[in-house]
Write a protein that holds these residues in place. Structure first.
Motif, short mmCIF file in Angstrom:
data_model
loop_
_atom_site.label_atom_id
_atom_site.label_comp_id
_atom_site.label_asym_id
_atom_site.label_seq_id
_atom_site.Cartn_x
_atom_site.Cartn_y
_atom_site.Cartn_z
N SER A 192 46.87 51.20 -34.56
CA SER A 192 46.71 51.74 -33.20
C SER A 192 48.04 51.99 -32.52
O SER A 192 48.23 52.97 -31.81
N THR A 193 48.98 51.07 -32.74
CA THR A 193 50.28 51.20 -32.08
C THR A 193 50.98 52.49 -32.51
O THR A 193 51.52 53.24 -31.69
N TYR A 194 50.95 52.76 -33.82
CA TYR A 194 51.56 54.00 -34.30
C TYR A 194 50.82 55.21 -33.77
O TYR A 194 51.42 56.21 -33.39
N VAL A 253 42.30 56.79 -24.57
CA VAL A 253 41.62 55.49 -24.69
C VAL A 253 42.14 54.73 -25.91
O VAL A 253 42.17 55.26 -27.03
N ASP A 254 42.56 53.50 -25.66
CA ASP A 254 42.93 52.59 -26.74
C ASP A 254 41.65 51.82 -27.10
O ASP A 254 41.22 50.93 -26.37
N ALA A 255 41.06 52.19 -28.23
CA ALA A 255 39.79 51.58 -28.64
C ALA A 255 40.00 50.54 -29.75
O ALA A 255 39.06 50.22 -30.50
N CYS A 256 41.22 50.03 -29.82
CA CYS A 256 41.57 49.10 -30.91
C CYS A 256 40.60 47.92 -31.00
O CYS A 256 40.17 47.54 -32.08
N GLN A 257 40.26 47.35 -29.82
CA GLN A 257 39.38 46.17 -29.83
C GLN A 257 37.90 46.53 -29.70
O GLN A 257 37.05 45.65 -29.73
N SER A 258 37.59 47.81 -29.50
CA SER A 258 36.18 48.16 -29.29
C SER A 258 35.57 48.91 -30.48
O SER A 258 34.38 48.77 -30.76
N GLY A 267 42.49 53.80 -32.79
CA GLY A 267 41.82 52.59 -33.27
C GLY A 267 42.45 52.08 -34.55
O GLY A 267 43.17 52.82 -35.23
N SER A 268 42.18 50.82 -34.84
CA SER A 268 42.70 50.19 -36.07
C SER A 268 41.52 49.84 -36.98
O SER A 268 40.44 49.50 -36.50
N GLY A 269 41.76 49.88 -38.28
CA GLY A 269 40.70 49.56 -39.23
C GLY A 269 40.46 48.07 -39.39
O GLY A 269 39.36 47.63 -39.71
N ARG A 270 41.51 47.29 -39.14
CA ARG A 270 41.45 45.90 -39.61
C ARG A 270 40.66 44.95 -38.69
O ARG A 270 40.51 43.78 -39.00
N LYS A 271 40.16 45.46 -37.56
CA LYS A 271 39.46 44.55 -36.65
C LYS A 271 37.94 44.68 -36.87
O LYS A 271 37.46 44.32 -37.91
N TYR A 272 37.22 45.22 -35.88
CA TYR A 272 35.76 45.20 -35.99
C TYR A 272 35.19 46.22 -36.98
O TYR A 272 34.01 46.20 -37.28
C1 LIG Z 1 44.02 46.60 -27.18
C2 LIG Z 1 44.94 46.66 -28.35
N1 LIG Z 1 45.64 47.78 -28.56
C3 LIG Z 1 46.47 47.90 -29.60
C4 LIG Z 1 46.65 46.87 -30.49
C5 LIG Z 1 47.60 47.05 -31.63
O1 LIG Z 1 46.93 47.16 -32.81
P1 LIG Z 1 47.74 47.40 -34.14
O2 LIG Z 1 48.50 46.15 -34.41
O3 LIG Z 1 46.70 47.69 -35.16
O4 LIG Z 1 48.66 48.52 -33.90
C6 LIG Z 1 45.95 45.66 -30.32
C7 LIG Z 1 46.12 44.55 -31.26
O5 LIG Z 1 45.59 43.49 -31.17
C8 LIG Z 1 45.07 45.56 -29.21
O6 LIG Z 1 44.38 44.45 -28.99
#
Ligand SMILES: Cc1ncc(COP(=O)(O)O)c(C=O)c1O
Length: 232
Positions: A69-71, A169-174, A192-197
């Motif tokens: 998500s950060t990238y 929208v940062d949907a990383c946690q959703s 979004g990131s793959g490694r969470k939910y």
């Molecule tokens: C709301 C939110 N945004 C972004 C990130 C960053 O995710 P990533 O480390 O996959 O880039 C996190 C990580 O916990 C997060 O909780």
């Protein structure tokens, strides 16, 4: 597995089938080499775009693969022009790394309030928006608390005020636990990131860019493959 993982907000354990597919792929790649493995698995690899687009109700070519998500968030931020006199708005639950991105680029930002009940204060958001507001960033669920921000409400609200304001929208946690529909929620950008939910592997993530704002994006990195494809 020798432990029970309660920390999906950090990183989930991948599903058995995901683990099997990754192991098989790595072994195959080790035997035939990266390029050959890519050709052999092309159809399977491309399913990433199809499945992600289905999950968030977007078009296939609105999805890019990024490693997290950060990238993805920073890729967008570094690929759009924000003039010196323009500003952006974040909520007071913004993720720390995202804020660092804004500070590093010297982007003028205002912080919009979240009420004590966890809902966004639309009155405050309206007051913060001015004619120079280019982007509103919303962290759907913050990692430091569990409040789910009503992004559909914000999307409609913003587009009524000014349809040119870009809604990010940062949907990383959703993603993977809360329904995302970028059309209904009027998102222009979603990460979004793959490694969470989603229970995918670490090192996977995505960036959605609404095709309507594609012309505003000038990718800050282009690899030779993309460039050759574009020139064709
Ligand atoms: C709301 C939110 N945004 C972004 C990130 C960053 O995710 P990533 O480390 O996959 O880039 C996190 C990580 O916990 C997060 O909780």
């Amino acid at each position: 597995m020798s432990y029970i993982n309660f920390n999906n907000a950090g990183a989930s354990s991948v599903t058995k089938s995901t683990l099997r597919i990754i192991k098989n792929f790595l072994e195959f790649e080790n035997n035939v080499g990266g390029y050959n493995a890519e050709i052999r698995y092309k159809k399977k690899l491309d399913e990433f775009y199809l499945n992600t687009s289905k999950l968030i109700n977007s078009d296939l070519n609105e999805i890019s693969f990024l490693q997290n998500s950060t990238y993805a968030w920073n890729f967008f931020l570094n690929s759009i022009k924000i003039k010196k006199d323009e500003n952006v708005i974040i909520l007071d639950n913004e993720y720390g790394s995202n804020l660092i991105g804004l500070i590093n680029k010297n982007i003028k930002y205002k912080i919009s309030k979240i009420n004590e009940d966890g809902n966004i204060c639309l009155k405050d958001l309206k007051n913060k928006i001015d004619t120079k507001t280019k982007i509103v960033f919303v962290c759907h669920i913050a990692s430091q608390c569990g409040d789910v921000i009503n992004i559909e409400k914000i999307g409609s609200f913003l587009k009524k005020i000014n349809k040119n304001i870009i809604f990010v929208v940062d949907a990383c946690q959703s993603i993977g636990q809360v329904k995302i529909d970028v059309k209904k929620q009027k998102c222009d950008i979603l990460v979004g990131s793959g490694r969470k939910y989603l229970r995918g592997p670490r090192g996977t993530g995505f960036l959605y860019i609404n095709k309507k704002i594609k012309s505003l994006i000038s990718p800050f990195i282009l690899d030779i493959k993309n460039t050759l494809l574009k020139k064709k």
